[in-house]
Design an enzyme around this catalytic site. Structure first.
Site, PDB file in Angstrom:
ATOM      1  N   ILE A   4     -26.079 -38.825  29.407  1.00 17.62           N
ATOM      2  CA  ILE A   4     -25.569 -40.161  29.759  1.00 17.62           C
ATOM      3  C   ILE A   4     -24.964 -40.090  31.167  1.00 17.62           C
ATOM      4  O   ILE A   4     -24.091 -39.274  31.404  1.00 17.62           O
ATOM      5  CB  ILE A   4     -24.478 -40.633  28.765  1.00 17.62           C
ATOM      6  CG1 ILE A   4     -25.002 -40.559  27.326  1.00 17.62           C
ATOM      7  CG2 ILE A   4     -24.017 -42.035  29.110  1.00 17.62           C
ATOM      8  CD1 ILE A   4     -23.946 -40.897  26.284  1.00 17.62           C
ATOM      9  N   GLY A  44     -27.500 -26.061  14.301  1.00 15.68           N
ATOM     10  CA  GLY A  44     -27.288 -25.746  15.714  1.00 15.68           C
ATOM     11  C   GLY A  44     -26.452 -26.763  16.452  1.00 15.68           C
ATOM     12  O   GLY A  44     -26.357 -26.724  17.667  1.00 15.68           O
ATOM     13  N   GLU A  68     -21.134 -24.405  16.932  1.00 13.19           N
ATOM     14  CA  GLU A  68     -21.159 -22.977  17.197  1.00 13.19           C
ATOM     15  C   GLU A  68     -20.717 -22.203  15.964  1.00 13.19           C
ATOM     16  O   GLU A  68     -20.075 -22.743  15.069  1.00 13.19           O
ATOM     17  CB  GLU A  68     -20.184 -22.647  18.340  1.00 13.19           C
ATOM     18  CG  GLU A  68     -20.407 -23.420  19.607  1.00 13.19           C
ATOM     19  CD  GLU A  68     -21.675 -23.002  20.342  1.00 13.19           C
ATOM     20  OE1 GLU A  68     -22.043 -21.817  20.262  1.00 13.19           O
ATOM     21  OE2 GLU A  68     -22.317 -23.857  20.969  1.00 13.19           O
ATOM     22  N   LYS A 122     -13.794 -32.475  28.673  1.00  8.95           N
ATOM     23  CA  LYS A 122     -14.642 -33.564  29.164  1.00  8.95           C
ATOM     24  C   LYS A 122     -13.796 -34.752  29.602  1.00  8.95           C
ATOM     25  O   LYS A 122     -14.090 -35.415  30.593  1.00  8.95           O
ATOM     26  CB  LYS A 122     -15.627 -33.991  28.075  1.00  8.95           C
ATOM     27  CG  LYS A 122     -16.691 -32.933  27.807  1.00  8.95           C
ATOM     28  CD  LYS A 122     -17.477 -33.250  26.550  1.00  8.95           C
ATOM     29  CE  LYS A 122     -18.591 -32.232  26.336  1.00  8.95           C
ATOM     30  NZ  LYS A 122     -19.155 -32.316  24.970  1.00  8.95           N
TER      31      LYS A 122
END
Lengths: 420, 420
Positions: free
Chosen positions: A130, A181, A184, A199
């Site tokens: 994005i 997946g 983690e 972020k």
């Protein structure tokens, strides 16, 4: 303008993102970019690329004058910072996908960019595919941005989706995310909220010109969420999301935090399910805008790196206009939040921290309350993170105008009747 | 770079968008932009601004060397073209919100921009506040864009929403849209699809470097949609949207059209209701991205104009990279579409135009079929627009690989049995 320069890339890291990028570049020769050398840690691991491409010596890339772009997609924070800062100082541009490195070294990276005049791009570091950083930087580049709410972590969103759509317990949902997946093996970075926090620090810079440190931001993840919170939410047609938010308060200062929140039906962020990300921008004159897409994974991340490379061909760099040419906004913790807290034992709830307790449900084994609490107090206290307590924001959680006298009175009345 | 220049604006038009812009600029002095003069047609109309601001003489703006930006938000097409082209030739930058003017004069405007080196921006012309043009130009600037589907007309989307959510008939829904100001008194531009077509021509340039004329694009609006089409859709959990699409076919050529379409639950564009707009971009490596926001209205449109002004402060211009530096993509009509057609009288259906008719429902008064037809044939024929016929694309309508022999046979069998 329009100088479509040839990019000679030195790549650090050949994990899923690095290899994804290598494959994309091989499949799209029109991009006018090629990887000259890849620096890896383990020379013995089998790689799907010619052996001559690889080196374990970082200087082979950093000191190669022909290489004009360094792309860094490794996991280590300090090593990544050394690579990126050396690349910039050696006259190369740099692209990174490393949110922790960027968030941790934000002030240093800003200085190095200014000193060297080189470009550091990192669109992949937040919401992957994005184009949120570029849009905040270029399109929402004035001071009309009223707020920003986002789902920036795909792993936790996947887990929360499974808890609601398939009524899985937290642990089962996490296990499924790991098997697919999306999480983690050590999921703590995601589920404790660190990934979203990093972020958010990056997006705060581009949204408001704020240079924040991790300790400046009130945050948690989803690891404390109790299965019964989903039951309570479902009764009110709410779902839970881990939401990063920033809001311009009436004072002009910015409230920013990352916390789980109940989300009403028809809200934009309800559309964001599974491993996807979404961002809602609110500006003074254009109502809400919603950007939605894949926030993780090798190809979406590589695709964002690619788009940075594409921009470097035209000498693009972040201008940090909000930081440099405008008065940067200021973070504040001086506001109230209306929160839901669930718990097994009310002795672990510091009731006096609340300005006002609005609801109190003690009829079931898992109890909960809804109350209003000052953000700074929440940030400084730890009880809500401990002893099996779970804290979730109510919808429209920010409370700006509080007539404290009235509320104190109301709170005491309520508390007196129900707790007394 | 970073030169934050003062904008002295000459504004043409003081309708809802023009006045909205004037108010926004007055409220946000940090934007470093001010309106020096406003050119209007009718000097006698009462305006909410000082009389000294206005003129009826275009040259007062176009020949004023102090004015460095002309903003044009009038309705006339040819007059707007004269204003914008004169402004550019007189060394000014220009901002326009006029989709019809831009789509109609696209080749001329491209030439003038190249000859003068001045910047013409028009983010407001498509999807208003959603920054789609800038993103196509800057972020999706390589050849990896596989497709683009969008709802670009708020009026028709409002009407379709009412037909589904409140089960209103087309005429009642249109009336309501008009009463609320979402549709013009003469709604033909919107409901016959022209407005969406113009916007699509603009987006095709920035998505693929294609310079298309209105007659190049297969399109219609929603005016033929029959109330019973909504009933049929609802049975399959479909809703109807007027969707503009472009798709890179296996040949590398681009299929582009604007047609009503049945939309399945959970599709991104189902989220787009009422007067909102939405765009879904699909690129090779990042899956689908969804941009959503207000596509019309005075403030959202003014806000997009504002963002263009903001960009002009930093000397931004569209580089038209896909047109100038890459091999522009080519439009094609050589593909098939799977369409639903409803009708009162099957004598008005040219059955031989279909490669294959898959379903045929004649049991009710309003009959319908589902069949596969070549796009070029559809574009050249008129029967599907006449005699009360209604054509709606099925979901996933584009059919690229057709084994014509098998299908002909199947079609004949089906048609033989059911039509015979």
């Amino acid at each position: 303008m329009g100088n479509d320069k040839q990019l000679i890339i030195g790549l650090f890291g050949f994990g899923v993102v690095g290899e994804g990028l290598y494959r994309i570049l091989n499949q799209t020769p029109t991009l006018n970019a090629s990887i000259k050398k890849v620096c890896i840690k383990n020379p013995n691991k089998k790689r799907n690329a010619p052996a001559s491409l690889f080196t374990t010596n970082a200087d082979e890339i950093l000191n190669d004058p022909e290489i004009n772009v360094v792309v860094e997609v490794i996991n280590e924070t300090d090593a990544a910072f050394r690579i990126v800062s050396t690349a910039l100082r050696n006259g190369k541009d740099a692209v990174s996908a490393n949110k922790k490195m960027i968030a941790t070294y934000l002030p240093e990276l800003l200085t190095i960019q200014q000193e060297t005049g080189r470009s550091l791009l990192y669109e992949a570091s937040a919401c992957a595919s994005i184009p949120i950083i570029r849009n905040l930087e270029e399109y929402y580049d004035n001071d009309l941005l009223q707020g920003l709410t986002a789902i920036v972590n795909g792993s936790t969103n996947y887990i929360l989706t499974k808890m609601f759509d398939e009524q899985l317990g937290f642990k089962d949902a996490l296990l499924q995310a790991q098997q697919l997946g999306f999480a983690e093996a050590d999921p703590s970075l995601d589920i404790e909220g660190w990934d979203a926090l990093y972020k958010w620090i990056i997006l705060l810079l581009h949204a408001y010109g704020i240079v924040a440190k991790p300790e400046d931001i009130l945050f948690t993840g989803i690891h404390q969420i109790h299965n019964n919170d989903a039951v309570v939410g479902r009764e009110k047609q709410y779902e839970i999301r881990l939401i990063a938010q920033a809001k311009k308060l009436k004072t002009g200062k910015i409230a920013a935090f990352v916390l789980p929140q109940f989300v009403k039906p028809n809200e934009h962020l309800r559309f964001v399910k599974n491993e996807y990300n979404g961002t809602v921008l609110e500006s003074s004159f254009s109502d809400k805008q919603f950007f939605y897409g894949k926030g993780a994974g090798s190809f979406p991340t590589a695709s964002a790196v690619l788009s940075d490379l594409s921009a470097l061909r035209y000498d693009y760099h972040y201008e940090h206009k909000k930081l440099r040419y405008q008065k940067p906004a200021e973070l504040t913790d001086d506001f109230y939040l209306k929160v839901y807290v669930s718990f097994d034992d009310w002795n672990y709830i510091e009731k006096n921290d609340f300005l006002w307790i609005e609801e109190w449900h003690a009829e079931n084994e898992r109890k909960y309350l809804v109350g209003v609490i000052h953000a700074e107090r929440l940030k400084n206290k730890t009880w809500w993170r401990e002893n099996g307590n779970s804290l979730i924001l109510t919808p429209d959680a920010i409370v700006e105008d509080v007539d404290i006298r009235n509320l104190k009175k109301k709170s005491l009345e309520l508390a007196g009747v129900q707790l007394g």
